[in-house]
Each structure stands twice: as structure tokens, then as C-alpha cells.
Scaffold this motif. Sequence first.
Motif, PDB file in Angstrom:
ATOM      1  N   LYS A 119      11.319  42.983   2.985  1.00  9.51           N
ATOM      2  CA  LYS A 119      11.332  42.803   4.247  1.00  9.51           C
ATOM      3  C   LYS A 119      11.975  41.229   3.855  1.00  9.51           C
ATOM      4  CE  LYS A 119      11.796  41.736   9.027  1.00  9.51           C
ATOM      5  NZ  LYS A 119      12.010  41.999  10.389  1.00  9.51           N
ATOM      6  N   GLN A 128      14.736  39.015   3.624  1.00  8.49           N
ATOM      7  CA  GLN A 128      15.573  38.367   4.693  1.00  8.49           C
ATOM      8  C   GLN A 128      15.756  36.675   3.790  1.00  8.49           C
ATOM      9  OE1 GLN A 128      12.185  37.755   6.889  1.00  8.49           O
ATOM     10  NE2 GLN A 128      13.211  39.082   8.793  1.00  8.49           N
ATOM     11  N   TYR A 186      17.640  37.273  10.573  1.00  5.26           N
ATOM     12  CA  TYR A 186      17.713  38.058  11.908  1.00  5.26           C
ATOM     13  C   TYR A 186      18.782  38.213  12.372  1.00  5.26           C
ATOM     14  CZ  TYR A 186      15.845  39.577  16.306  1.00  5.26           C
ATOM     15  OH  TYR A 186      15.539  40.171  17.468  1.00  5.26           O
ATOM     16  N   PHE A 232      13.408  34.241  26.595  1.00  2.25           N
ATOM     17  CA  PHE A 232      13.991  33.631  25.645  1.00  2.25           C
ATOM     18  C   PHE A 232      15.055  32.121  25.644  1.00  2.25           C
ATOM     19  CE2 PHE A 232      13.232  38.463  25.608  1.00  2.25           C
ATOM     20  CZ  PHE A 232      13.123  38.599  24.104  1.00  2.25           C
ATOM     21  N   PRO A 283      12.134  34.112  21.564  1.00  2.76           N
ATOM     22  CA  PRO A 283      11.360  34.661  22.958  1.00  2.76           C
ATOM     23  C   PRO A 283       9.719  33.519  22.476  1.00  2.76           C
ATOM     24  CG  PRO A 283      10.716  36.777  20.967  1.00  2.76           C
ATOM     25  CD  PRO A 283      12.046  35.920  20.486  1.00  2.76           C
ATOM     26  N   PHE A 284       9.005  32.724  23.153  1.00  2.00           N
ATOM     27  CA  PHE A 284       8.045  32.344  23.447  1.00  2.00           C
ATOM     28  C   PHE A 284       7.594  32.674  24.546  1.00  2.00           C
ATOM     29  CE2 PHE A 284      11.808  30.360  20.652  1.00  2.00           C
ATOM     30  CZ  PHE A 284      10.914  30.598  19.541  1.00  2.00           C
ATOM     31  N   THR A 306       4.279  26.165  23.070  1.00  2.00           N
ATOM     32  CA  THR A 306       3.369  26.434  21.551  1.00  2.00           C
ATOM     33  C   THR A 306       4.884  27.159  20.656  1.00  2.00           C
ATOM     34  OG1 THR A 306       1.555  25.575  22.864  1.00  2.00           O
ATOM     35  CG2 THR A 306       1.431  25.884  20.878  1.00  2.00           C
ATOM     36  N   ILE A 307       4.939  26.373  19.610  1.00  2.00           N
ATOM     37  CA  ILE A 307       6.020  27.345  18.800  1.00  2.00           C
ATOM     38  C   ILE A 307       5.321  27.071  17.302  1.00  2.00           C
ATOM     39  CG2 ILE A 307       8.178  27.097  17.976  1.00  2.00           C
ATOM     40  CD1 ILE A 307       9.042  27.178  20.825  1.00  2.00           C
ATOM     41  N   THR A 316      13.024  28.367  14.544  1.00  2.00           N
ATOM     42  CA  THR A 316      11.781  27.609  15.016  1.00  2.00           C
ATOM     43  C   THR A 316      11.877  26.362  13.961  1.00  2.00           C
ATOM     44  OG1 THR A 316      10.685  29.263  13.198  1.00  2.00           O
ATOM     45  CG2 THR A 316      10.697  29.711  16.140  1.00  2.00           C
ATOM     46  N   ALA A 329      -1.356  30.975  22.850  1.00  2.00           N
ATOM     47  CA  ALA A 329      -0.330  30.480  24.168  1.00  2.00           C
ATOM     48  C   ALA A 329      -0.037  31.014  24.718  1.00  2.00           C
ATOM     49  CB  ALA A 329       1.292  29.921  23.218  1.00  2.00           C
ATOM     50  N   GLU A 358       0.648  41.584  22.461  1.00  2.00           N
ATOM     51  CA  GLU A 358       1.731  41.152  22.925  1.00  2.00           C
ATOM     52  C   GLU A 358       1.796  41.111  21.281  1.00  2.00           C
ATOM     53  OE1 GLU A 358       4.148  39.629  26.031  1.00  2.00           O
ATOM     54  OE2 GLU A 358       3.608  37.936  24.541  1.00  2.00           O
ATOM     55  N   ARG A 359       2.876  41.815  20.155  1.00  3.38           N
ATOM     56  CA  ARG A 359       2.624  41.815  18.831  1.00  3.38           C
ATOM     57  C   ARG A 359       4.299  40.438  18.793  1.00  3.38           C
ATOM     58  NH1 ARG A 359       3.068  48.006  17.930  1.00  3.38           N
ATOM     59  NH2 ARG A 359       1.068  48.506  19.154  1.00  3.38           N
ATOM     60  N   THR A 401       6.780  40.126  17.944  1.00  2.00           N
ATOM     61  CA  THR A 401       7.772  40.516  16.873  1.00  2.00           C
ATOM     62  C   THR A 401       8.384  41.450  17.913  1.00  2.00           C
ATOM     63  OG1 THR A 401       6.513  41.491  15.093  1.00  2.00           O
ATOM     64  CG2 THR A 401       7.899  39.945  14.572  1.00  2.00           C
ATOM     65  N   MET A 402       9.308  41.524  17.252  1.00  2.00           N
ATOM     66  CA  MET A 402      10.066  42.565  18.529  1.00  2.00           C
ATOM     67  C   MET A 402      10.142  44.289  18.305  1.00  2.00           C
ATOM     68  SD  MET A 402      10.714  42.759  21.945  1.00  2.00           S
ATOM     69  CE  MET A 402       9.684  41.032  23.157  1.00  2.00           C
TER      70      MET A 402
HETATM   71  C1  LIG Z   1       6.865  38.081  23.622  1.00  3.28           C
HETATM   72  C2  LIG Z   1       6.952  37.496  22.257  1.00  3.28           C
HETATM   73  C3  LIG Z   1       6.078  36.366  22.210  1.00  3.28           C
HETATM   74  C4  LIG Z   1       6.490  35.137  21.872  1.00  3.28           C
HETATM   75  N1  LIG Z   1       5.794  34.656  22.200  1.00  3.28           N
HETATM   76  C5  LIG Z   1       5.403  33.166  20.565  1.00  3.28           C
HETATM   77  C6  LIG Z   1       5.122  32.031  20.785  1.00  3.28           C
HETATM   78  O1  LIG Z   1       4.452  31.261  22.098  1.00  3.28           O
HETATM   79  N2  LIG Z   1       4.685  31.149  20.426  1.00  3.28           N
HETATM   80  C7  LIG Z   1       5.500  31.371  18.697  1.00  3.28           C
HETATM   81  O2  LIG Z   1       5.481  30.266  17.897  1.00  3.28           O
HETATM   82  N3  LIG Z   1       6.091  32.362  18.478  1.00  3.28           N
HETATM   83  C8  LIG Z   1       6.376  33.065  19.501  1.00  3.28           C
HETATM   84  N4  LIG Z   1       6.920  34.320  19.338  1.00  3.28           N
HETATM   85  C9  LIG Z   1       7.230  34.643  18.264  1.00  3.28           C
HETATM   86  C10 LIG Z   1       9.223  34.053  17.742  1.00  3.28           C
HETATM   87  O3  LIG Z   1       9.520  34.427  18.693  1.00  3.28           O
HETATM   88  C11 LIG Z   1       9.270  34.102  15.985  1.00  3.28           C
HETATM   89  O4  LIG Z   1       8.896  33.553  15.757  1.00  3.28           O
HETATM   90  C12 LIG Z   1      11.255  33.453  16.418  1.00  3.28           C
HETATM   91  O5  LIG Z   1      11.399  34.180  16.975  1.00  3.28           O
HETATM   92  C13 LIG Z   1      11.078  33.688  15.200  1.00  3.28           C
HETATM   93  O6  LIG Z   1      12.199  32.783  14.666  1.00  3.28           O
HETATM   94  P1  LIG Z   1      12.482  31.948  13.390  1.00  3.28           P
HETATM   95  O7  LIG Z   1      13.982  32.279  12.900  1.00  3.28           O
HETATM   96  O8  LIG Z   1      12.187  31.320  12.968  1.00  3.28           O
HETATM   97  O9  LIG Z   1      12.454  33.190  11.915  1.00  3.28           O
HETATM   98  P2  LIG Z   1      12.399  34.732  11.186  1.00  3.28           P
HETATM   99  O10 LIG Z   1      11.763  34.003   9.906  1.00  3.28           O
HETATM  100  O11 LIG Z   1      14.233  34.739  11.539  1.00  3.28           O
HETATM  101  O12 LIG Z   1      12.117  35.536  12.026  1.00  3.28           O
HETATM  102  C14 LIG Z   1      10.355  35.963  11.669  1.00  3.28           C
HETATM  103  C15 LIG Z   1      10.454  36.719  12.429  1.00  3.28           C
HETATM  104  O13 LIG Z   1      10.414  36.799  14.494  1.00  3.28           O
HETATM  105  C16 LIG Z   1      11.056  38.072  14.785  1.00  3.28           C
HETATM  106  N5  LIG Z   1      12.384  37.324  16.003  1.00  3.28           N
HETATM  107  C17 LIG Z   1      13.002  36.665  15.432  1.00  3.28           C
HETATM  108  N6  LIG Z   1      14.048  36.467  15.975  1.00  3.28           N
HETATM  109  C18 LIG Z   1      13.927  37.287  17.107  1.00  3.28           C
HETATM  110  C19 LIG Z   1      14.085  36.827  18.855  1.00  3.28           C
HETATM  111  N7  LIG Z   1      15.513  35.958  19.176  1.00  3.28           N
HETATM  112  N8  LIG Z   1      13.930  37.953  18.892  1.00  3.28           N
HETATM  113  C20 LIG Z   1      12.626  38.697  18.789  1.00  3.28           C
HETATM  114  N9  LIG Z   1      12.008  38.494  18.048  1.00  3.28           N
HETATM  115  C21 LIG Z   1      13.113  38.033  16.862  1.00  3.28           C
HETATM  116  C22 LIG Z   1      11.626  38.857  13.551  1.00  3.28           C
HETATM  117  O14 LIG Z   1      10.790  39.927  13.969  1.00  3.28           O
HETATM  118  C23 LIG Z   1      11.485  38.286  12.539  1.00  3.28           C
HETATM  119  O15 LIG Z   1      11.389  39.250  11.454  1.00  3.28           O
HETATM  120  C24 LIG Z   1       7.279  35.089  20.336  1.00  3.28           C
HETATM  121  C25 LIG Z   1       7.584  36.580  19.782  1.00  3.28           C
HETATM  122  C26 LIG Z   1       7.810  37.918  20.970  1.00  3.28           C
HETATM  123  C27 LIG Z   1       8.222  38.849  20.626  1.00  3.28           C
END
Ligand SMILES: Cc1cc2nc3c(=O)[nH]c(=O)nc-3n(C[C@H](O)[C@H](O)[C@H](O)COP(=O)(O)OP(=O)(O)OC[C@H]3O[C@@H](n4cnc5c(N)ncnc54)[C@H](O)[C@@H]3O)c2cc1C
Length: 434
Positions: free
Chosen positions: A140, A144, A149, A245, A260-261, A278-279, A286, A330, A430-431, A433-434
Motif C-alpha cells: 500500500k 500510495q 488517500y 475532522f 481527523p485530529f 498536535t499534528i 499534514t 495528544a 484509538e488507531r 487510521t480509519m
Molecule cells: C481518530 C483519529 C485521531 C487522530 N489524531 C491525530 C493526532 O492528534 N495527531 C496526528 O498527528 N494524527 C492524528 N491522526 C492521524 C491523521 O488523521 C492522519 O495522519 C492524517 O489524516 C494523514 O493525512 P496525510 O494526507 O498527511 O497523510 P497520508 O499519507 O495521505 O495518509 C496516511 C494515512 O492516514 C489516514 N488518513 C489520511 N487521510 C485521512 C482522512 N481524511 N480520514 C481518515 N484517515 C485518513 C489513511 O489511513 C492514510 O493511509 C488521527 C487519526 C484518527 C483516525
Amino acid sequence: MLKKHPLSLYLVWIAILVLLPLPLIIILNSALVDSPSRLAIYDAGVIAYTWWLGIVFLSTRPRWLDRLIGLPAMYFIHGMVGVLALVVATIHVQLSFSMHAIIRNTGHIAWYLAIFGVLYASFFLSGWLVDRFPIAQKLKNKLQFFFKYQLSIWIHRLNFVMIGLIWLHVQVIPRISSITAFVVVFDIYTVVSLGTYAWYKFVSPSSEKRSGQVLCNSQVSDHVRQLHIQLGPDSAKVLPGDFYFLSFPKVAGVSKESHPFSVTDIQKSKSKREITFTIQTSGDFTKSLSRVSEGDRVNLEGPFGRFDKIISGDSDKTPLVLIGMGTGLAPLVDITRAYSKIRATHLMWSLHEEETDIFDEQLASLNIQASKLKFEKHLHRFKLDDYQNLLTQTEIKRGRFIIVGPARGVLETEKILHSLGVSRSHLTDERLTM
Ligand SMILES: Cc1cc2nc3c(=O)[nH]c(=O)nc-3n(C[C@H](O)[C@H](O)[C@H](O)COP(=O)(O)OP(=O)(O)OC[C@H]3O[C@@H](n4cnc5c(N)ncnc54)[C@H](O)[C@@H]3O)c2cc1C
């Protein structure tokens, strides 16, 4: 098993699997004259369609349902019902027959789209394979490079084409379309489900309640930044451990999709409410957040989360063990702030060398020395012997464990904790990723 999941989760399953298709099945079976086996084949098609409409509704992430069963459970039902719908639709397609090309073609194309949709989403959008099989994760990650995504989300939306084809398929079957009551209820189902989705996508994001303003965007380490946001005046109450979100509709160079964060910090005063995120800057979205500046508008969908409900449902004598991996700490910071004065709390944080100071400000505000809080900061993941040394028998036997981090790390940690004697019903996660 009943103890592990809330009763509301079983009720949601029953509502979608049984109650949702029931009115259409009753109308069809009382109006159509045919053998029981042929009626069952028609029923299979109707059941699959209503289940697909049900999961479209779920994809609008109703907040009331999140507070009842939690968003991860909603995503699980969304995926599982999608698979079940495909199984039932396959029975319908394989056992039915039509001489009319339009009936046959609309049905078959919809079925091929459904097969593709389930296979694609299982691999690219769910953790079913990639969280469990490292080889699937590697593949994956490679794919990717192209199948980002956001692109996967657009491909997933081909399901609307499938729904449109099934709608047409039903309208062009003369024996069915002549049953007025059936067609009216069938169309109402379709309009309600697709209408709710359209409202959620296009109308609700512009609501005042959902917007906030960026107060500060700071880089706290090479790969982590903190966003400080002022919430709108009518925004919903935020509970410890909640997540939102976030999307930035007006910032050039940042995708409009929401991500989501978790809320790291909530500061409340009479006139305003501010929250901090915190991201980890790991992917396209991101990384692009460096373009967000003070004063920019941010859309906040939420808050979501069930941590507070679960923790407050336990007795005050239940020790709280909070395990965070990297930025997974976080949501645990605010939970610690809310509960460590009234409950024995043990906060465990595993991190990489370069992340050691990302939560400095928040950890300082917890006043760890002066409180009864137990705190461990550990370079790299905790292993079996770390847990053996650091956890007390009371924590293992009676503790509520909350684990937050990347999916694979969470699953491995849960396996270790279970092998030490922690009951699965005491493990909440809480993972990221969704
Ligand atoms: C409930 C929850 C809470 C979170 N809290 C935090 C936090 O506090 N701090 C933090 O750094 N990260 C957190 N994350 C993770 C964060 O959402 C992903 O790292 C971010 O969305 C990645 O996006 P990207 O485009 O930068 O990375 P990409 O490389 O595009 O994505 C990496 C992975 O993140 C997941 N992802 C990407 N976009 C989304 C989306 N729109 N919805 C759901 N999953 C997605 C997918 O599994 C993907 O494979 C959380 C995730 C969840 C589900």
C-alpha cells in the motif's frame, strides 16, 4: 461479549440489517405474485440496495451516533455491511434472469462496480489487511505514491454510480415499477439517503457552528506542528479525548478534504474557547499545513469520541492506564488533566528520539511532580518486559487501558497486555487510521 460493546451497537446492527429493508420487503412480497424462491431472489436485491443506502447515511458521520457507538464502530459497520450487501447482491445476480438488455446490463454493471468497490476499499481505505499483514502495508505504501488517500476517496465514490444504476434497474422492471407503494417507498429511501449525504457535503460545512479561526501554527519539531484554534461561539461542548475532522477551505495549497485530529488541550474562559492540535506531518495533507497562517478559517467537524463516556462509566476506583505512541499522546494529555486528580492515573508515552519535546508545554502544565500521576517517557515502543516491570497487579487486573497510536502498534500492544492478563473488555483504543 455484550459487556465489551454497548447495547446500542447491537441495536444499530439490527436497525440496519433487519428494520431498514423490512418495509420494502413486506410491500414487495404482498404485492408481487410469484413462487417463494423467486420472491426470495427479488428480496436479496432489495436488501442489498437498502443496506448500501444505509451505509451512505453512515458515511455522513452522524454525531449522535458517534456518541452512542463511536466512529470506529460506525466505520466498521460501514465496511462490513458493504461486504454483506455484495454477498446478498451476488446471490440476486446469479439466480435472476432477464431478457431485457437494460435490466440485465444495469444490474451487471452495478454488480461489477460493487465487487471493485469492496476490494479497493478493503485494501486502500480500511485497516482490515494493512493493519494485520506487514506485506500488505508495504505494498500500500508503494502504491500510495499514485493512489493517494484523496484519490481513493474519489474512487470510493463510484459507489454512487452503482446506486444510480440499481435505482434505474428497478425502475425498468415492469413488474416492480407497476407496484406504486413499492416505488414510492423505494424512492423515498433513495432521496433521504442521498439527500442527507448532499446536505452533509455541501450545506453543513458552511455553518458558523463548524468554523473556527487559527490563532497560531507553530512547528514544534522536524515532523510535528501544533495548531492553536479559537472555536466559534456556538460550537458543541468538547470532552477530554475528543477529536475533530479539520479542513481549511480557503487556504491555497491545502486540500479541502477533512482529516481527523485529537484535541491535545482545551482552554476555556467565559467569552472564548481555544483548542490545540498536535499534528505529525507525515503525508500530503499534514505537510501542506505549513501554509496555514494566523487568522485563517478552519472548518471543524465534530467533536467525536467516546473516551470520556467510557472512563466516566467506570468506578472511581478503577485505575486508568493511558498509553500513547508518538503524537498518539495528544488525546491522553487532556484525559490526564481531567481524571488524574480523582483517579489513580498512569501515563505511558513511547516516542522517537526527535520527538522528545513535542508535548513539553502540555506536560509541564500537568504538574506531574506535584500530582499523584505516574508518568513514563520511553524511547521506542514499550515491550513485554517493560510492561511487566512498570504495571502493578492492580492495574493489570482492574485497570482501564486506553491505547492510542498507529494501528499496528496498538494491535501489538493490546496483544502483549492481554497476554499479561488484561481483560479484552478493559482495552479501549484509538488507531490513528480509519
Ligand atoms: C481518530 C483519529 C485521531 C487522530 N489524531 C491525530 C493526532 O492528534 N495527531 C496526528 O498527528 N494524527 C492524528 N491522526 C492521524 C491523521 O488523521 C492522519 O495522519 C492524517 O489524516 C494523514 O493525512 P496525510 O494526507 O498527511 O497523510 P497520508 O499519507 O495521505 O495518509 C496516511 C494515512 O492516514 C489516514 N488518513 C489520511 N487521510 C485521512 C482522512 N481524511 N480520514 C481518515 N484517515 C485518513 C489513511 O489511513 C492514510 O493511509 C488521527 C487519526 C484518527 C483516525
